[in-house]
Write a protein that holds these residues in place. Sequence first.
Motif, mmCIF file in Angstrom:
data_model
loop_
_atom_site.group_PDB
_atom_site.id
_atom_site.type_symbol
_atom_site.label_atom_id
_atom_site.label_comp_id
_atom_site.label_asym_id
_atom_site.label_seq_id
_atom_site.Cartn_x
_atom_site.Cartn_y
_atom_site.Cartn_z
ATOM 1 N N ARG A 38 0.845 -1.210 0.000
ATOM 2 C CA ARG A 38 0.000 0.000 0.000
ATOM 3 C C ARG A 38 0.869 1.244 0.000
ATOM 4 O O ARG A 38 2.036 1.221 0.360
ATOM 5 C CB ARG A 38 -0.922 0.038 1.207
ATOM 6 N N ASN A 40 0.266 5.136 1.589
ATOM 7 C CA ASN A 40 -0.659 5.957 2.362
ATOM 8 C C ASN A 40 -0.596 7.386 1.840
ATOM 9 O O ASN A 40 0.471 7.996 1.805
ATOM 10 C CB ASN A 40 -0.283 5.907 3.857
ATOM 11 N N GLU A 44 -0.770 9.825 8.778
ATOM 12 C CA GLU A 44 0.386 9.011 9.186
ATOM 13 C C GLU A 44 0.513 8.988 10.697
ATOM 14 O O GLU A 44 0.429 10.029 11.356
ATOM 15 C CB GLU A 44 1.647 9.594 8.543
ATOM 16 N N ASP A 47 -3.261 5.684 12.882
ATOM 17 C CA ASP A 47 -4.096 4.467 13.001
ATOM 18 C C ASP A 47 -4.094 3.916 14.427
ATOM 19 O O ASP A 47 -5.142 3.564 14.961
ATOM 20 C CB ASP A 47 -3.736 3.387 11.956
ATOM 21 N N VAL A 53 -7.086 7.290 8.316
ATOM 22 C CA VAL A 53 -5.975 7.136 7.373
ATOM 23 C C VAL A 53 -6.569 7.106 5.966
ATOM 24 O O VAL A 53 -7.760 6.804 5.809
ATOM 25 C CB VAL A 53 -5.178 5.830 7.634
ATOM 26 N N PRO A 55 -5.156 5.391 2.777
ATOM 27 C CA PRO A 55 -4.226 4.656 1.908
ATOM 28 C C PRO A 55 -4.923 4.126 0.653
ATOM 29 O O PRO A 55 -6.148 4.178 0.539
ATOM 30 C CB PRO A 55 -3.815 3.488 2.789
ATOM 31 N N SER A 141 4.675 -1.520 2.934
ATOM 32 C CA SER A 141 3.977 -2.625 3.595
ATOM 33 C C SER A 141 4.240 -3.988 2.988
ATOM 34 O O SER A 141 3.306 -4.766 2.741
ATOM 35 C CB SER A 141 2.468 -2.397 3.596
ATOM 36 N N MET A 186 -3.855 -0.094 9.654
ATOM 37 C CA MET A 186 -3.952 0.432 8.288
ATOM 38 C C MET A 186 -3.466 -0.545 7.209
ATOM 39 O O MET A 186 -4.176 -0.789 6.224
ATOM 40 C CB MET A 186 -3.150 1.739 8.173
ATOM 41 N N ASP A 187 -2.258 -1.068 7.385
ATOM 42 C CA ASP A 187 -1.625 -1.794 6.277
ATOM 43 C C ASP A 187 -2.375 -3.083 5.949
ATOM 44 O O ASP A 187 -2.651 -3.392 4.786
ATOM 45 C CB ASP A 187 -0.163 -2.103 6.625
ATOM 46 N N CYS A 204 -10.124 4.165 11.946
ATOM 47 C CA CYS A 204 -9.422 3.075 12.643
ATOM 48 C C CYS A 204 -10.016 2.781 14.018
ATOM 49 O O CYS A 204 -9.537 1.888 14.702
ATOM 50 C CB CYS A 204 -7.925 3.385 12.744
ATOM 51 N N THR A 289 -6.550 14.606 7.571
ATOM 52 C CA THR A 289 -6.916 13.434 6.762
ATOM 53 C C THR A 289 -8.376 13.503 6.340
ATOM 54 O O THR A 289 -8.711 13.223 5.177
ATOM 55 C CB THR A 289 -6.610 12.151 7.568
ATOM 56 N N THR A 345 5.764 8.654 3.252
ATOM 57 C CA THR A 345 4.627 7.757 3.455
ATOM 58 C C THR A 345 5.081 6.562 4.281
ATOM 59 O O THR A 345 6.216 6.108 4.145
ATOM 60 C CB THR A 345 4.023 7.326 2.103
#
Length: 394
Positions: A38, A40, A44, A47, A53, A55, A141, A186-187, A204, A289, A345
């Motif tokens: 990913r 983003n 940052e 999360d 976030v 992404p 990621s 996130m990831d 999140c 965000t 990122t």
Amino acid sequence: MAATSCPDVSELVAEARRLYEQVFGGEAPLTAVCAPGRVNLIGEHTDYNQGFVLPMALPLVTVVIGSQTSDRDVTVVTATKDADEPRRVDFTLPVDGSQLSPGLPSWANYVKGVIQHYRAPPVPGFRAVIASTVPLGGGLSSSASLEVAFYTFLQQLKPDDGDKISKAVACQQAEHTHAGVPCGIMDQFVSTLGREGHALLIDCRSLEATSVPLADPGLVILITNSNVKHSLTGSEYPTRRRQCAEAASILGKDSLRDATMNDLEEAKDRLDDVTYRRARHVIEEIQRTVQAAEALKRGAYREFGKLMVESHNSLRDLYEVSCRELDELVSAAMEVEGVFGSRMTGGGFGGCTVTLLQAHAIDRTILHIQERYSGSPTFYVATPSEGARPLSLS
Ligand code: GAF
């Protein structure tokens, strides 16, 4: 030099297949899956503070191919050549539900962690090969894509209930327990639920995601890999998490998601300077965000770009997770006409920047960054892609 377009998944499957047939004596694999890395766009270090976030999943993916066996033995081979460690691991699955302990090679810990947290135990024995185009340690990621790809592989062998959010959470737990990284969600979330042509605005806290269309032919998302990774990455991440938890507790909040800048200013006397700056980054980044996602929906790219740069400056000055190389890349990108915004990122201390620009400015942007950057960058033009999925082997 032109940007590298992300290699085709079918080439990666073919590479993994050749390795599989070579290692396992000509036997054909029955299952293939992939899961993306990913990038983003903004949000940052928010999360793990229950924030937002934004992404998107990449066309860079990790592929897992393999077959079930009739016993409890596992063999996994990785095609990744730059690891100093053995590329093959063999182990037996415990019969009594006992733990699969982390160990060496370290890349196999992601596999073991995912087996440990798989939601439909026990997992059957299998043979598998991993191949990936996600650069290792590049802040895109690679680890989440491996976890999610492996989980998806296990789903083909022995289906679970198919709930994608619990799948992402299981992969996050694997990272916590077996890689020792206390990451946010996130990831693994975007690697599981990514949507072609869209970024995801992820809350999140509730784990709800809103798709934000991002398929304008006049727009390019350029990823620039600094090709540096500073050793601070491992130790500083848990420190940042702890500082945020401390700040939230001093403010009397469950998490920084619940705090406003007013709350922070009122409590300033009770916070040391570092804790104050960490909290300020998070509180403002969460707001940025949400604003950025709104701007993107309206096609207000200039506004979005400005928020990206503010995010980068805050990560550099308040959160202190940038580094000279990332700052250089962002400054260079921002000097080019047609660039809307640029920022580091991912976790930071090296890895990549992400830059939003007008499509016609791509060549001059790459040239300018190459001229100005003191290191050797690698470029990818990224399109928002789909999350983890089974692949055809025919
Ligand atoms: C890493 C972590 F894995 C994510 O959970 C996130 O915290 C990110 O750093 C920073 O935004 O990628």
